[in-house]
Write an enzyme that holds these catalytic residues in place. Sequence first.
Site, PDB file in Angstrom:
ATOM      1  N   ASN A  92       0.754  -1.351   0.017  1.00 55.86           N
ATOM      2  CA  ASN A  92      -0.063  -0.106  -0.092  1.00 55.86           C
ATOM      3  C   ASN A  92       0.895   1.306   0.042  1.00 55.86           C
ATOM      4  OD1 ASN A  92      -1.875   1.949   0.370  1.00 55.86           O
ATOM      5  ND2 ASN A  92      -2.425   1.309   2.410  1.00 55.86           N
ATOM      6  N   TRP A  93       1.226   1.889  -1.188  1.00 52.96           N
ATOM      7  CA  TRP A  93       2.083   2.763  -1.172  1.00 52.96           C
ATOM      8  C   TRP A  93       1.464   4.158  -0.739  1.00 52.96           C
ATOM      9  CZ3 TRP A  93       4.253   2.543  -6.813  1.00 52.96           C
ATOM     10  CH2 TRP A  93       5.046   1.411  -7.154  1.00 52.96           C
ATOM     11  N   LYS A  94       0.188   3.967  -0.397  1.00 57.31           N
ATOM     12  CA  LYS A  94      -0.575   5.449  -0.027  1.00 57.31           C
ATOM     13  C   LYS A  94      -0.422   6.508  -0.904  1.00 57.31           C
ATOM     14  CE  LYS A  94      -0.368   3.548   4.412  1.00 57.31           C
ATOM     15  NZ  LYS A  94      -0.121   3.771   6.025  1.00 57.31           N
ATOM     16  N   HIS A 129      -9.628   1.483   4.635  1.00 53.33           N
ATOM     17  CA  HIS A 129      -8.441   1.663   5.402  1.00 53.33           C
ATOM     18  C   HIS A 129      -8.609   2.689   6.654  1.00 53.33           C
ATOM     19  CE1 HIS A 129      -4.281   2.573   6.258  1.00 53.33           C
ATOM     20  NE2 HIS A 129      -3.987   1.628   5.632  1.00 53.33           N
ATOM     21  N   GLU A 140      -7.276   5.172   7.475  1.00 51.87           N
ATOM     22  CA  GLU A 140      -6.787   6.365   7.104  1.00 51.87           C
ATOM     23  C   GLU A 140      -8.073   7.123   6.329  1.00 51.87           C
ATOM     24  OE1 GLU A 140      -3.117   5.626   5.326  1.00 51.87           O
ATOM     25  OE2 GLU A 140      -2.114   5.441   7.247  1.00 51.87           O
ATOM     26  N   GLU A 172      -6.000  -4.526  10.658  1.00 51.67           N
ATOM     27  CA  GLU A 172      -4.710  -3.645  11.157  1.00 51.67           C
ATOM     28  C   GLU A 172      -5.101  -2.720  12.331  1.00 51.67           C
ATOM     29  OE1 GLU A 172      -2.656  -2.212   7.183  1.00 51.67           O
ATOM     30  OE2 GLU A 172      -4.513  -1.327   7.183  1.00 51.67           O
ATOM     31  N   GLY A 185       1.949   2.628  10.780  1.00 52.80           N
ATOM     32  CA  GLY A 185       3.114   3.694  10.397  1.00 52.80           C
ATOM     33  C   GLY A 185       3.728   4.213  11.571  1.00 52.80           C
ATOM     34  N   SER A 206       3.130  -1.651  10.521  1.00 52.10           N
ATOM     35  CA  SER A 206       4.529  -1.843  10.847  1.00 52.10           C
ATOM     36  C   SER A 206       5.187  -3.319  10.610  1.00 52.10           C
ATOM     37  CB  SER A 206       4.943  -1.483  12.221  1.00 52.10           C
ATOM     38  OG  SER A 206       4.622  -0.032  12.362  1.00 52.10           O
ATOM     39  N   GLY A 234       2.608  -1.015   4.434  1.00 50.55           N
ATOM     40  CA  GLY A 234       2.930   0.540   4.002  1.00 50.55           C
ATOM     41  C   GLY A 234       4.335   1.041   3.854  1.00 50.55           C
ATOM     42  N   GLY A 235       4.704   1.304   5.134  1.00 52.91           N
ATOM     43  CA  GLY A 235       6.129   2.102   4.946  1.00 52.91           C
ATOM     44  C   GLY A 235       7.334   1.274   4.323  1.00 52.91           C
TER      45      GLY A 235
HETATM   46  P1  PGA Z   1       2.532   0.683   7.832  1.00 55.71           P
HETATM   47  O1  PGA Z   1       1.128   0.815   6.955  1.00 55.71           O
HETATM   48  O2  PGA Z   1       3.239  -0.738   7.185  1.00 55.71           O
HETATM   49  O3  PGA Z   1       3.253   1.553   7.255  1.00 55.71           O
HETATM   50  O4  PGA Z   1       2.231   0.394   9.025  1.00 55.71           O
HETATM   51  C1  PGA Z   1       0.309  -0.407   7.071  1.00 55.71           C
HETATM   52  C2  PGA Z   1      -1.228  -0.018   6.346  1.00 55.71           C
HETATM   53  O5  PGA Z   1      -1.598   1.211   6.479  1.00 55.71           O
HETATM   54  O6  PGA Z   1      -1.671  -0.499   5.565  1.00 55.71           O
END
Ligand code: PGA
Length: 257
Positions: free
Chosen positions: A8-10, A101, A103, A171, A177, A217, A238-239
């Site tokens: 997930n590159w956001k 998600h 976010e 999640e 993050g 994470s 994500g990250g």
């Molecule tokens: P993260 O994000 O790996 O940076 O914690 C995961 C996500 O938001 O799907």
Amino acid sequence: MKKIIIANWKMNPRSSKDALRLAGGVARGLKNIKGVDVVLAPPFVFLSAIRHTPYAVRSKVKLGAQDVFWENLPAGGGAYTGEVSALQLKALGVRMVIVGHSERRAMGETSEVIRKKVLAALSAGLKAVLCVGEAERKSGEVFPKIVRDELLGGIRKIKKSLLKNLIIAYEPVWAIGSGKADTPKNVYEMAILIRRELYRALGKRAASKIPVLYGGSVDGKNAAEFVAKGAVDGFLVGGASLSSGKFVRLVKAVANL
Ligand code: PGA
């Protein structure tokens, strides 16, 4: 079940050039990888460039999107400024869509909108990755009510036959993050509880086909332990998906298990 790892590159990276470099690095790094479904979910603006990339990215990684419009439009289009339909994504070669998600929930997306997005994606023949997770864990609460509500709210009134393309991503919001992943023990318990809830709602046969992923994470160091002890079928990353080196290491750590 084949493991699934979704990047997930956001809202990253900045340019098509950077996106192609990242996708290319992943594709090259995973050339000989088997037994894992790797999905890149870049922002909409980079989907086409990656889809038509000159260096065989397509054969190594599948394409995902980070969102979809909730209205089911038989024609695939309509008067909805700024939106992207499930059929448009399908036509571009996208295979799955992340929905709900945390976010996006934090930006005001309601449970009903999320349910409609899941339905729109599944009806178009895409896989829908429904994200669920609690913001905090109250002591004594075994299965957080919010997780149950997000899970059941996201699949309410959707035909069982469509739900064979559903994927759940657990999640916990605080792990996203933050660099502080959940523990494999907690993830194990939550994955079991989520599966039990799905059994109850859909019956064992339908529920057993739904992969449960973990996100929050995840990196190349903790991924293997989550698969071994966390009872999950893969990850939403994500990250660690924003560097091809880190992401390839993560996939490789899991591919051989
Ligand atoms: P993260 O994000 O790996 O940076 O914690 C995961 C996500 O938001 O799907």
